[in-house]
Structures are given as C-alpha cells and as structure tokens.
Write a protein that holds these residues in place. Structure first.
Motif, mmCIF file in Angstrom:
data_model
loop_
_atom_site.group_PDB
_atom_site.id
_atom_site.type_symbol
_atom_site.label_atom_id
_atom_site.label_comp_id
_atom_site.label_asym_id
_atom_site.label_seq_id
_atom_site.Cartn_x
_atom_site.Cartn_y
_atom_site.Cartn_z
ATOM 1 N N LYS A 280 -0.740 -4.354 3.341
ATOM 2 C CA LYS A 280 -2.097 -4.167 3.839
ATOM 3 C C LYS A 280 -2.555 -5.175 4.875
ATOM 4 O O LYS A 280 -3.139 -4.827 5.883
ATOM 5 C CB LYS A 280 -3.051 -4.168 2.647
ATOM 6 N N THR B 298 0.808 -1.216 0.000
ATOM 7 C CA THR B 298 0.000 0.000 0.000
ATOM 8 C C THR B 298 0.839 1.263 0.000
ATOM 9 O O THR B 298 0.347 2.325 -0.353
ATOM 10 C CB THR B 298 -0.941 0.034 1.221
ATOM 11 N N ASN C 37 -11.847 -4.595 2.054
ATOM 12 C CA ASN C 37 -11.976 -3.510 1.072
ATOM 13 C C ASN C 37 -10.772 -2.579 1.128
ATOM 14 O O ASN C 37 -9.664 -3.026 0.992
ATOM 15 C CB ASN C 37 -13.301 -2.768 1.275
ATOM 16 N N GLU C 38 -10.983 -1.297 1.335
ATOM 17 C CA GLU C 38 -9.889 -0.328 1.324
ATOM 18 C C GLU C 38 -9.421 -0.006 2.735
ATOM 19 O O GLU C 38 -9.210 1.143 3.094
ATOM 20 C CB GLU C 38 -10.338 0.941 0.598
#
Length: 135
Positions: free
Chosen positions: A64, A47, A97-98
């Motif tokens: 991440k 990331t 997800n994010e």
C-alpha cells in the motif's frame, strides 16, 4: 512472520485442506509492508497478491505505501523476495485510510504474449487510476 498464499484461489483453513494446492513460503516476509507500523500511524501493508500466469513461479505483491510514498510492487520468486522491486511509487499516491496501491491483475492473454499488468491506485482523495505496465 510466515506468508502463505494459495495459488488456485481456494480458501484453505489449514495446510491439510485438500483444496490447498500450491503455496509459497517466505522466511523474511517482514520486509513486505512495515512491521512494526510506521511512525505516522499509516498502514503500509500488503493489499494484493497475484501469481504471474506464465508458470515462472513469480508472486507479485502490492504494498500500500505510507505517508504518500513507499508503495511497491514486489516480486517473490521461488520463495525469495527479489532485491529490486518490480516498481516503486515514491511520490504521487494518496495513502491515507483505504487509499494507495490497492490491487494488481495480469492481462488475460499474458501467457500468450501480451505481457501487461494493471494496477489500481489512488492519486488523490477524489481520483483513482488504473495504470498499465508493459514487461
């Protein structure tokens, strides 16, 4: 897999680009993140990447995490992934997800002796935190 990162932040299209000043080549970059994807379908990839500003040729890489664990701050020194991560988040992160371990930045006075770095993480669907690490 080959990882190339431009140290001066220039967006270089090719290695022949005159703005491409510095790079690190990692032969076994598949150890950074999960290749292939994890069994639960979550992305566990890179990331953020940030050079330590002290000139010691260390690239810090945030990974991440997946399944609310396994997020790492990994260090690459002189093109070699260090065997022990700088920090491992084994629990306490929301990674769907994010979300997850999203970024890293060094203190503006890091080179002058303020040996701190900061990470942005997601701890739940409604809560994010900035963590400080002292070296």
């Amino acid at each position: 897999m080959l990882l190339v990162w431009c140290a001066n932040g220039a967006f270089a299209a090719t290695l022949a680009d005159p703005h491409f000043v510095d790079s690190v080549f990692v032969a076994d970059a598949s150890k950074l993140g999960n290749v292939p994807p994890s069994t639960d379908g979550q992305v566990n990839g890179i990331t953020c990447m940030e050079w330590a500003p002290d000139g010691a040729n260390r690239l810090y890489v945030t990974i991440k995490g997946s399944s609310n664990k396994n997020a790492l701050i990994q260090v690459i020194r002189n093109g070699v992934i260090q065997s022990v991560p700088f920090y491992a988040f084994n629990t306490g992160l929301e990674t769907h997800n994010e979300c997850g371990l999203m970024s890293l930045v060094f203190h503006p006075d890091y080179s002058a002796g303020t040996r701190q770095l900061y990470c942005f993480i997601t701890v739940s669907k409604r809560e994010q935190q900035i963590l400080r690490f002292d070296e």
